[in-house]
Design an enzyme around this catalytic site. Sequence first.
Site, PDB file in Angstrom:
ATOM      1  N   CYS A  87     -47.680  26.669 -16.084  1.00  0.00           N
ATOM      2  CA  CYS A  87     -47.555  27.631 -17.279  1.00  0.00           C
ATOM      3  C   CYS A  87     -46.207  27.078 -17.778  1.00  0.00           C
ATOM      4  O   CYS A  87     -46.128  26.291 -18.309  1.00  0.00           O
ATOM      5  CB  CYS A  87     -47.384  29.126 -16.652  1.00  0.00           C
ATOM      6  SG  CYS A  87     -47.619  30.457 -18.108  1.00  0.00           S
ATOM      7  N   HIS A 204     -52.789  30.051 -13.701  1.00  0.00           N
ATOM      8  CA  HIS A 204     -52.008  30.119 -12.293  1.00  0.00           C
ATOM      9  C   HIS A 204     -52.753  30.219 -10.967  1.00  0.00           C
ATOM     10  O   HIS A 204     -53.155  31.233 -10.578  1.00  0.00           O
ATOM     11  CB  HIS A 204     -51.149  31.499 -12.373  1.00  0.00           C
ATOM     12  CG  HIS A 204     -50.250  31.716 -13.176  1.00  0.00           C
ATOM     13  ND1 HIS A 204     -48.825  31.329 -13.071  1.00  0.00           N
ATOM     14  CD2 HIS A 204     -50.116  32.025 -14.560  1.00  0.00           C
ATOM     15  CE1 HIS A 204     -47.997  31.244 -14.106  1.00  0.00           C
ATOM     16  NE2 HIS A 204     -48.876  31.880 -15.068  1.00  0.00           N
ATOM     17  N   GLU A 206     -51.935  29.568  -8.052  1.00  0.00           N
ATOM     18  CA  GLU A 206     -51.060  30.189  -7.021  1.00  0.00           C
ATOM     19  C   GLU A 206     -51.074  31.783  -6.952  1.00  0.00           C
ATOM     20  O   GLU A 206     -51.117  32.254  -5.805  1.00  0.00           O
ATOM     21  CB  GLU A 206     -49.526  30.057  -7.316  1.00  0.00           C
ATOM     22  CG  GLU A 206     -48.876  31.006  -8.279  1.00  0.00           C
ATOM     23  CD  GLU A 206     -48.798  30.272  -9.555  1.00  0.00           C
ATOM     24  OE1 GLU A 206     -49.809  29.395  -9.846  1.00  0.00           O
ATOM     25  OE2 GLU A 206     -47.987  30.629 -10.474  1.00  0.00           O
TER      26      GLU A 206
END
Lengths: 233, 79
Positions: A87, A204, A206
């Site tokens: 990002c 993302h 994560e």
Amino acid sequence: MKSAVLVFPGINRERDMARALRLVSGREPAMVWHAETSLPEGTDLVVAPGGFSYGDYLRCGAIAARSPVMNAVRAFASDGGLVLGVCNGFQILCESELLPGILMRNARLKFICHDVHVRVERSDTPFTRGYNAGQVIRVPVAHGEGNYAADEDTIRRLEGEGRVLYRYCSPSGEVGDTHNINGAAQSIAGIINERGNVLGMMPHPENHVEDIMGCTDGRGLFAGLVAHLGRAA
Amino acid sequence: MKARVTVTLKTGVLDPQGKAIEGALKSLGIEGIASVRQGKVFDIELAGDKTKAEAALKAAADKLLANTVIENYRVEVLG
């Protein structure tokens, strides 16, 4: 896997990233402040996380890209070290010229914050070996500037050299304008550099690594890195 | 010494913000507007002589103020 998470003022996803790295690698990542001039000894992976470094002033990632720690990251990358930017981290890597091109304002001008599907284009890289080529994964995005742009030559090279690793798609893997959430060239969600050791991506991973998050599709990226480094070591 | 650096998008680079502004101007009924491209202006004060100032401004624009992948810039020393 010894990882280092870069911390810039205005970043807000560094803890999510650290949590995912800890969970998948079993090791606590080092948090490295932007004013540092070196990375911790023995670092295997450097991660530039998401957020709004310097409030997105000037251009997203532009000021963070010129911070002292980025010289160390450039040296690390030129030695073949693995670098991941997610990002705002992707924007920072582009502004640092570690990756070509730039992330422009989303084509429809809206901030996009929801889950998207991305297709993994190949599985023979450190950043994708946890997946199969052609696999579709569901991962969240949260960005206002994710519209990847570069000159025609660069796009042609990225495609010709197989450097697009992740592409926005439908749940069944079709790529096209309807699924290209932000207007990115060639529906690009993530690219690697020429050498293949630096990845930038808008989604993302994560944030999809534990059952409590409702999806664990992002885990493969980190698991693949751990496997790659385990084999290299 | 005062100077101005103007950063504009290169021809052919899509400018969704400029397009939105263009649409808003048209909806205000302002006539004769064909298109709008958004850019940035930096007003900078410098010490030292003019030759050095021009070199410093060019370095500033190349290294930070403009991303030359998509942007052009113009440096003016205003005196």
